[in-house]
Structure formats: structure tokens, C-alpha cells
Motif scaffolding. Sequence first.
Motif, short mmCIF file in Angstrom:
data_model
loop_
_atom_site.label_atom_id
_atom_site.label_comp_id
_atom_site.label_asym_id
_atom_site.label_seq_id
_atom_site.Cartn_x
_atom_site.Cartn_y
_atom_site.Cartn_z
N ALA A 223 -5.81 3.73 3.09
CA ALA A 223 -5.94 3.86 1.64
C ALA A 223 -6.58 5.19 1.26
N GLU B 1 -4.78 8.17 -0.85
CA GLU B 1 -5.36 8.58 -2.12
C GLU B 1 -5.68 10.07 -2.13
N HIS C 104 1.46 4.20 -3.23
CA HIS C 104 1.22 5.64 -3.12
C HIS C 104 2.50 6.44 -2.86
N LEU D 131 0.83 -1.21 0.00
CA LEU D 131 0.00 0.00 0.00
C LEU D 131 0.86 1.26 0.00
N TRP E 176 -7.39 -0.41 7.35
CA TRP E 176 -6.84 -0.42 5.99
C TRP E 176 -7.57 0.58 5.10
N ASP E 177 -8.88 0.70 5.27
CA ASP E 177 -9.65 1.66 4.48
C ASP E 177 -9.22 3.10 4.80
#
Length: 245
Positions: free
Chosen positions: A221, A225, A49, A45, A217-218
Amino acid sequence: MTTAAIRSLRGEIARRADIGKPLRLWLRDDDAIEPTAALDRLLALTAKHRVPVLFAVIPALTGEALSRRLADEGHVSVAVHGWSHQNHASSGEKNQELGIHRPSEQVLAELRAGLKILSTLHAGRFVPMLVPPWNRIAPAVVAGLPDLGFAALSVFGPEKPAPLKVLNTHVDIIDWRGTRGGRPVAEVIANLIGVSQSHAGPIGVLTHHLVHDSAAWDSMAMLFETTAEQAGCAWHSAGDLLAQE
């Protein structure tokens, strides 16, 4: 609600860009010991990014396996996470490994050993930073860190004066006092915006990959983002930030 939070964060990033003070973010992940599926997920992850990550590694519990796993990860650095992450506080007290419950000489001897182990295992990616377990450390132990070779200290919350550089974390994505899972994305973003509006220095985001649930995790992310490739913010490595301060 999440959409509104993202808009608010983008607005804060734009504000920082307009005043010429881009948001400086950094990521610290605690309790690394060995390769796991969760570690692999975090590495993937952050690489996706382009977010540098500093792993606070527990010296007494780690070894060559983690060193080999991280060897080809160019966006990773390693710091000392106490010695064995063992609580020495009395019943009813908050957990502490580096508190006043043992002679400071004994605590410092363990930290010296931890620094030697990790600087050898992770040569080339090691940062001489101490991350105290549970983010707690006695003043007498802090005073002895420079003589051991530590150049920086990282706990949680506002920075306080110390005899070495301090690079703290300020936003924790885990709800330790409630679900012990990930905090809602909107709550994490609101926390980050609040710190951005009151804190002039780098802002540290704290994670614990071994206990992450889907919400954690959400949150990671979504945060990555929203902040990626924005003019008003950037993710930095701990080493680069310490060199700037």
C-alpha cells in the motif's frame, strides 16, 4: 524511518524525471491457484491504485474458478508458473522444479501442457511467459522454451542473455530467510531505490498474496501510494513492457 524512506523514494523518482528516464515498474504475484480472500485483497488494492498485476498461476493446481474470478479484472494478466510447483531437487539442494533432476524432455512436456491449459482458461489475458517456481531453471529447459510457444521468461535478479525475452523481478517484499513475512517498508523502499540507481530497464516487484501478513500489505500500500501519478515513474503491464523491449 518510514517517512524518511518515502522522501528518499520521491527524490529518486524526481531524479529519474529530471534525466528523462522515468522509473518503469511492474508487479508479479506468484502461486495463484484459486479465489481466496487474499487474492480479493490484492485485486482491490491494485485496482485502487491502477497498478497492473501479472499472476504466475500453477497450471496443475488451478481451474475454472480462478478464470471466472479474473474474468472482469481488466488490469490483470496471467503467466505460467511451472507445472505443479513440486520440488525435484535432492535433499540439501535448493528447491527446483525445472532443474536438471529430470530429463529436459519431461520438464518441457509439462510446460507445454501448462501453457495450453492457461492460454485456454485465461484467453485474452494470457501472456506466454514462464515464471519458474523458486525462480530457478536449467539452461537446457530455457533453450527449449521458444519451440513450445513461450515468448518470455521471468525469474528474480539481474537479467541474463537467453533465447527469448527476459523480464525479471528485482524487489521482493517478503523476508524469506527471516520472518517469512513482509519486509519493513523502509527496507523495501531502500531496495527499490538501489535497483533504480543501478538498473536501466523495467524493475519488477515480487509478491506472494497467499503468505502476506500485515507488514506485506502495508509495504504494498505504501509503495503504491508513493509512486501513484508521479511524473518520474509509472506502473506497466508485463505485456506492454515485453512489447517495448
